[in-house]
Design a protein around this motif. Structure first.
Motif, PDB file in Angstrom:
ATOM      1  N   GLN A   1      -3.073 -11.998  -4.926  1.00  0.00           N
ATOM      2  CA  GLN A   1      -3.900 -13.207  -4.843  1.00  0.00           C
ATOM      3  C   GLN A   1      -3.268 -14.406  -5.544  1.00  0.00           C
ATOM      4  N   VAL A   2      -2.150 -14.195  -6.210  1.00  0.00           N
ATOM      5  CA  VAL A   2      -1.504 -15.286  -6.940  1.00  0.00           C
ATOM      6  C   VAL A   2      -0.722 -16.164  -5.965  1.00  0.00           C
ATOM      7  N   PRO A   3      -0.840 -17.493  -6.047  1.00  0.00           N
ATOM      8  CA  PRO A   3      -0.114 -18.386  -5.136  1.00  0.00           C
ATOM      9  C   PRO A   3       1.392 -18.147  -5.159  1.00  0.00           C
ATOM     10  N   ARG A   4       2.026 -18.264  -3.973  1.00  0.00           N
ATOM     11  CA  ARG A   4       3.473 -18.073  -3.850  1.00  0.00           C
ATOM     12  C   ARG A   4       4.205 -19.404  -4.005  1.00  0.00           C
ATOM     13  N   VAL A   5       5.364 -19.336  -4.676  1.00  0.00           N
ATOM     14  CA  VAL A   5       6.165 -20.550  -4.864  1.00  0.00           C
ATOM     15  C   VAL A   5       7.570 -20.366  -4.287  1.00  0.00           C
ATOM     16  N   GLY A   6       7.730 -19.399  -3.370  1.00  0.00           N
ATOM     17  CA  GLY A   6       9.020 -19.156  -2.744  1.00  0.00           C
ATOM     18  C   GLY A   6       9.451 -17.717  -2.876  1.00  0.00           C
ATOM     19  N   ASP A   7      10.771 -17.503  -2.811  1.00  0.00           N
ATOM     20  CA  ASP A   7      11.326 -16.166  -2.985  1.00  0.00           C
ATOM     21  C   ASP A   7      12.576 -16.270  -3.851  1.00  0.00           C
ATOM     22  N   ASN A   8      13.348 -15.163  -3.931  1.00  0.00           N
ATOM     23  CA  ASN A   8      14.496 -15.175  -4.847  1.00  0.00           C
ATOM     24  C   ASN A   8      15.634 -16.070  -4.363  1.00  0.00           C
ATOM     25  N   LYS A   9      15.564 -16.528  -3.103  1.00  0.00           N
ATOM     26  CA  LYS A   9      16.619 -17.385  -2.563  1.00  0.00           C
ATOM     27  C   LYS A   9      16.245 -18.865  -2.567  1.00  0.00           C
ATOM     28  N   ALA A  10      14.981 -19.147  -2.349  1.00  0.00           N
ATOM     29  CA  ALA A  10      14.552 -20.547  -2.269  1.00  0.00           C
ATOM     30  C   ALA A  10      13.196 -20.714  -2.937  1.00  0.00           C
ATOM     31  N   LEU A  11      13.088 -21.745  -3.775  1.00  0.00           N
ATOM     32  CA  LEU A  11      11.854 -22.016  -4.502  1.00  0.00           C
ATOM     33  C   LEU A  11      11.273 -23.358  -4.069  1.00  0.00           C
TER      34      LEU A  11
END
Length: 307
Positions: free
Chosen positions: A82-92
């Motif tokens: 449920q925590v908002p996503r801010v990207g992944d390990n390659k792109a933020l």
């Protein structure tokens, strides 16, 4: 009129409250895995995690309620979904990160792209770098995060439980007859891990010996011929959510073409849930227990008289 004993009691209570309030706002300091000192004016209240294993560590350390952002594949515990996503390990998404107003960002030191890390530094938000290499580092990271989050009681308890779990496995398995192990990360190209990776530490914990421990870099590429020459007694890999696959894994099918390979001849081809073995977080104790059991199976399949 307030009687003197009651007045003294009230003053004492007020002093305690003031001390507690002061402690809650006191500065906190911890050393991260890069060796840098991370100092906050007060325990972090808004935290962003930039790796799935970091998310697990923060929840285990008692800071889940303070997590305001994380990255893809942060799926444990369930609340992390449920925590908002801010990207992944390659792109933020730097704009999203800034908008969330974090007072601490916990970064995967070698997992997050270097260019993204440089951009994060430009935000002048405190960064804590996480890169555990040994099982003992997980407990240490928990206590350090507990300090920065102001949740030391929970974090210290989690660290103690983890240490106990690992100690029990170490006592039971470390001195068992050694089993040579090839840990297969990927099959095309064929990749493994060297001795500086935490999974190699797990192999050692279980009384195993990583046949490619001395190679470089951290995740070296090897040839089929090199594996055949090493002739490991067991081949281990990670499989999504499956410790005992219902059907043969493709990476194992490659080795079945070599029936004289010791691991194949004895059917010592083991798959472990990747979430339990790949992530340097408390659940790796469960993955370690599974690997230890698998290597014990390998020992049981030895011909009579072989140690």
């Amino acid at each position: 009129m307030i009687q003197l004993p009651r007045l003294a009691s009230l003053i004492s209570a007020m002093l305690v409250a003031c001390i507690c309030a002061s402690s809650a706002q006191a500065s906190v300091t911890a050393t991260d895995d890069s060796g840098a000192t991370v100092s906050l004016a007060a325990p972090a209240q808004r935290v962003i995690s930039l790796a799935p294993h970091v998310t697990e560590l923060i929840y285990a350390a008692g800071g889940g309620a303070k997590l305001v952002g994380t990255v893809s594949y942060s799926d444990y515990p369930p609340a992390a979904m449920q925590v908002p996503r801010v990207g992944d390990n390659k792109a933020l998404d730097l704009e999203r990160i800034v908008a969330l107003k974090p007072d601490l960002i916990v970064v995967w030191r070698h997992g997050n792209a270097q260019v993204e890390l440089e951009r994060l530094r430009e935000l002048h938000i405190p960064l804590f770098f996480s890169e555990p290499h040994r099982l003992d580092d997980i407990a240490l990271t928990l206590t350090r995060l507990g300090t920065l989050l102001g949740t030391s009681n929970t974090a210290d308890a989690a660290a103690s439980t983890f240490r106990q779990d690992i100690a029990q496995l170490r006592t039971r398995y470390t001195n068992r007859p050694p089993v040579t192990v090839f840990y297969q990360v990927w099959n095309q190209p064929l990749m493994t891990l060297n001795d500086t990776h935490m999974i190699s530490d797990v192999i050692t914990l279980c009384g195993g010996r990583n046949v490619f421990a001395n190679l470089a870099p951290l995740v070296p590429t090897v040839s089929t011929e090199a594996v055949l020459a090493a002739n490991p007694e067991a081949i281990v890999t990670a499989s999504a959510g499956a410790t005992t696959p219902d059907k043969p894994l493709p990476q194992f099918e490659t080795w079945r073409a070599w029936p004289n390979l010791k691991a194949v001849a004895r059917n010592n081809l083991f798959a472990i849930d990747g979430d339990l073995i790949d992530r340097p977080a408390p659940r790796i104790a469960q993955g370690a227990a599974q690997l230890c059991e698998d290597l014990e199976v390998a020992r049981s399949r030895r011909p009579a008289g072989e140690e």
